[in-house]
Design a protein around this motif. Structure first.
Motif, PDB file in Angstrom:
ATOM      1  N   LEU A  68       0.833  -1.207   0.000  1.00 11.53           N
ATOM      2  CA  LEU A  68       0.000   0.000   0.000  1.00 11.53           C
ATOM      3  C   LEU A  68       0.870   1.260   0.000  1.00 11.53           C
ATOM      4  O   LEU A  68       0.596   2.223  -0.724  1.00 11.53           O
ATOM      5  N   ALA A  69       1.926   1.252   0.810  1.00 14.16           N
ATOM      6  CA  ALA A  69       2.826   2.412   0.872  1.00 14.16           C
ATOM      7  C   ALA A  69       3.422   2.688  -0.499  1.00 14.16           C
ATOM      8  O   ALA A  69       3.504   3.832  -0.944  1.00 14.16           O
ATOM      9  N   TRP A  70       3.810   1.618  -1.210  1.00 14.56           N
ATOM     10  CA  TRP A  70       4.393   1.791  -2.549  1.00 14.56           C
ATOM     11  C   TRP A  70       3.356   2.353  -3.520  1.00 14.56           C
ATOM     12  O   TRP A  70       3.628   3.256  -4.297  1.00 14.56           O
ATOM     13  N   LEU A  71       2.116   1.796  -3.452  1.00 13.46           N
ATOM     14  CA  LEU A  71       1.060   2.279  -4.345  1.00 13.46           C
ATOM     15  C   LEU A  71       0.754   3.754  -4.086  1.00 13.46           C
ATOM     16  O   LEU A  71       0.512   4.526  -5.009  1.00 13.46           O
ATOM     17  N   LEU A  72       0.769   4.154  -2.796  1.00 17.04           N
ATOM     18  CA  LEU A  72       0.498   5.558  -2.463  1.00 17.04           C
ATOM     19  C   LEU A  72       1.645   6.449  -2.930  1.00 17.04           C
ATOM     20  O   LEU A  72       1.431   7.585  -3.356  1.00 17.04           O
ATOM     21  N   ALA A  73       2.862   5.928  -2.862  1.00 21.76           N
ATOM     22  CA  ALA A  73       4.029   6.748  -3.214  1.00 21.76           C
ATOM     23  C   ALA A  73       4.218   6.858  -4.724  1.00 21.76           C
ATOM     24  O   ALA A  73       4.643   7.891  -5.220  1.00 21.76           O
ATOM     25  N   ARG A  74       3.902   5.789  -5.470  1.00 31.66           N
ATOM     26  CA  ARG A  74       4.341   5.733  -6.861  1.00 31.66           C
ATOM     27  C   ARG A  74       3.232   5.709  -7.914  1.00 31.66           C
ATOM     28  O   ARG A  74       3.519   5.804  -9.090  1.00 31.66           O
ATOM     29  N   ARG A  75       1.996   5.541  -7.495  1.00 29.53           N
ATOM     30  CA  ARG A  75       0.943   5.404  -8.500  1.00 29.53           C
ATOM     31  C   ARG A  75      -0.221   6.345  -8.186  1.00 29.53           C
ATOM     32  O   ARG A  75      -0.485   6.648  -7.029  1.00 29.53           O
ATOM     33  N   ASP A  76      -0.900   6.771  -9.242  1.00 27.43           N
ATOM     34  CA  ASP A  76      -2.153   7.508  -9.063  1.00 27.43           C
ATOM     35  C   ASP A  76      -3.295   6.589  -9.445  1.00 27.43           C
ATOM     36  O   ASP A  76      -3.237   5.935 -10.475  1.00 27.43           O
ATOM     37  N   TRP A  77      -4.290   6.524  -8.599  1.00 23.77           N
ATOM     38  CA  TRP A  77      -5.416   5.654  -8.911  1.00 23.77           C
ATOM     39  C   TRP A  77      -6.673   6.248  -8.313  1.00 23.77           C
ATOM     40  O   TRP A  77      -6.606   7.028  -7.353  1.00 23.77           O
ATOM     41  N   PRO A  78      -7.833   5.886  -8.872  1.00 24.34           N
ATOM     42  CA  PRO A  78      -9.077   6.440  -8.358  1.00 24.34           C
ATOM     43  C   PRO A  78      -9.302   5.991  -6.914  1.00 24.34           C
ATOM     44  O   PRO A  78      -9.059   4.829  -6.579  1.00 24.34           O
ATOM     45  N   GLY A  79      -9.756   6.897  -6.079  1.00 24.13           N
ATOM     46  CA  GLY A  79     -10.036   6.554  -4.686  1.00 24.13           C
ATOM     47  C   GLY A  79      -8.811   6.591  -3.797  1.00 24.13           C
ATOM     48  O   GLY A  79      -8.878   6.224  -2.622  1.00 24.13           O
ATOM     49  N   LYS A  80      -7.678   7.055  -4.335  1.00 28.19           N
ATOM     50  CA  LYS A  80      -6.437   7.064  -3.554  1.00 28.19           C
ATOM     51  C   LYS A  80      -6.579   7.903  -2.277  1.00 28.19           C
ATOM     52  O   LYS A  80      -6.161   7.484  -1.198  1.00 28.19           O
ATOM     53  N   SER A  81      -7.204   9.087  -2.427  1.00 23.60           N
ATOM     54  CA  SER A  81      -7.284   9.972  -1.255  1.00 23.60           C
ATOM     55  C   SER A  81      -8.205   9.380  -0.181  1.00 23.60           C
ATOM     56  O   SER A  81      -7.999   9.576   1.012  1.00 23.60           O
TER      57      SER A  81
END
Lengths: 223, 234
Positions: free
Chosen positions: A30-43
């Protein structure tokens, strides 16, 4: 010191280690996805992950109790499918400590991943490395110190967890009694000497954990 | 080699990078002021960015085609990329940096053995060194060697000399010439130095605000003048 105190100490360390190990793979992903990717619902996910940090632990505990209790939606499913009862036993303690320390791991690891210059990852890919090799050989080692700091924080938070644990697991001697729960319980009963013995143990474990963590990071910085 | 950039479009902060060109030279310069889209263009070719529209074809292989929704990922393009600062992996030794993309089992051009690359770039004495102890010029030579050892079919160099002082530039330029002549790997060379273009490149693309402003051989495009030493011909 009585065997009961040893049992409490052992149980607390085992729960903290177990819950930290449990959240590690998902937390890093999850930390990697938050740091490196943009995706719907991230915030939304970001906010949800941070919630246990800002709402009272007892409230988090109550929520978990409703979800994982025998009549709760998740609890009923787990009991019917796997025969697992979560609340008021050791599994409840692991669940509560895992949820409470998850945000600390994710936030620290996220900062660690963000601090890795993406240029290194670009170059690695141009040298023929696929995403998983880039992660294992570039991103993870470069973020390593931050990740270790995150693990230490999560472990420390799990060692001292009280509010959510008392709601989800209650205080059952020999079954859910951690150091924090036991100190509170012993003071309530006026057994101050034993409470102080546990306090001393808590201090020793915390001191050892922080000292070892620092030593590890210093050694790693030199390497 | 034939690299076709067909109707490439990539929106950037202040303008849209928009390129149509066929690149065939041994060394092609991409020249232009800061912020003209040079780095973005080579990141498109390397596959580190996706264009909004357009097609990139290397010889007969389609690397990107937005209409066909095709995009070959960077690790399967065999296109080497050396960024400005070299971006050597700081946690690995010089040797392990060099070997990162080296696959000894794959067939490779004869010249691209570890020993030969190390000899041409004079990096053998550096092999056991820690990255942090290398000078700027040594870092660039290792970065170049690392890219070569992955046996690329095209090498993208993003201002490899820009961060070095004049004396070091003079010393590093011969290594680039050696790479050009020794390994016969086509190069795309991003720079804002006409000096480097004149001594190294056969073809030059001049970008301004994301558009191809001029195209031609270096001697057609640049002339020697007093200050600065070279200037763009009118």
């Amino acid at each position: 010191m009585s065997s009961e105190l040893w049992q409490i100490t052992w149980f607390t360390v085992a729960v903290a280690a177990g819950s930290t190990a449990l959240i590690l793979p998902g937390g890093l992903a999850l930390a990697w996805l938050l740091a490196r990717r943009d995706w719907p619902g991230k915030s939304i996910v970001e906010t949800l992950v941070a919630l246990p940090l800002v709402i009272p632990p007892v409230a988090t505990g109550l929520l978990l109790l409703k979800l994982f209790g025998r009549r709760g939606p998740v609890g009923e499913f787990l009991e019917n499918t796997f025969g697992w009862q979560i609340v008021f036993n050791w599994r409840g303690v692991v669940l509560a400590t895992a949820i409470m320390s998850f945000p600390l791991l994710v936030r620290t690891a996220r900062v660690a991943f963000e601090s890795v210059n993406p240029r290194f990852e670009y170059v690695a890919r141009s040298l023929g490395a696929g995403p998983s090799r880039v992660f294992a050989t570039i991103t993870l080692p470069l973020a390593f110190r931050g990740i270790v700091a995150g693990i230490a924080l999560a472990f420390a938070r799990a060692l001292g967890e009280f509010g959510a644990t008392i709601m989800v697991a209650g205080y059952i001697p020999g079954e859910t009694a951690t150091l924090s729960l036991s100190i509170y319980h012993l003071v309530q009963l006026g057994r101050d000497t034993e409470a102080f013995a546990l306090l001393g143990l808590s201090l020793t474990i915390a001191f050892a954990a922080v000292w070892l963590g620092e030593r590890f990071l210093r050694k790693n910085a030199r390497a | 080699m034939k690299l076709t950039l067909h109707a490439l479009q990539l929106p950037l902060a202040h303008y849209t990078l928009s390129i149509d060109a066929v690149i065939q030279a041994r060394v092609t310069a991409i020249f232009g002021p800061s912020g003209s889209g040079k780095t973005s263009l080579i990141e498109l070719i390397a596959g580190l960015r996706r264009p909004r529209a357009g097609r990139i074809v290397f010889d007969e292989e389609i690397l990107v085609d937005t209409e066909l929704r095709t995009c070959v990922p960077p690790q399967r393009r065999a296109i080497g990329y050396v960024p400005q600062d070299g971006a050597l992996f700081p946690h690995l030794s010089v040797r392990r940096n060099l070997l990162y993309g080296f696959q000894p089992d794959l067939p490779r051009p004869a010249g691209l053995s570890f020993e030969h690359v190390a000899e041409v770039l004079e990096i053998s004495p550096l092999l056991s060194r820690n990255i942090a102890t290398l000078s700027g010029g040594e870092k660039q030579r290792v970065a170049l060697g690392r890219a070569l050892l992955a046996a690329p079919r095209l090498l993208l160099l993003d201002e490899p000399l820009a961060s070095l002082d004049a004396a070091l530039k003079e010393r590093l330029l011969p290594y680039l010439l050696r790479v050009r002549d020794e390994f016969a790997i086509p190069m795309i060379y991003v720079t804002h130095s006409p000096d480097e273009i004149l001594s190294l490149c056969d073809d030059a693309l001049i970008l301004r605000q994301g558009q191809l402003e001029k195209r031609g051989s270096p001697s057609e495009l640049f002339e020697i003048s007093e200050t600065p030493r070279y200037r763009l011909k009118d």
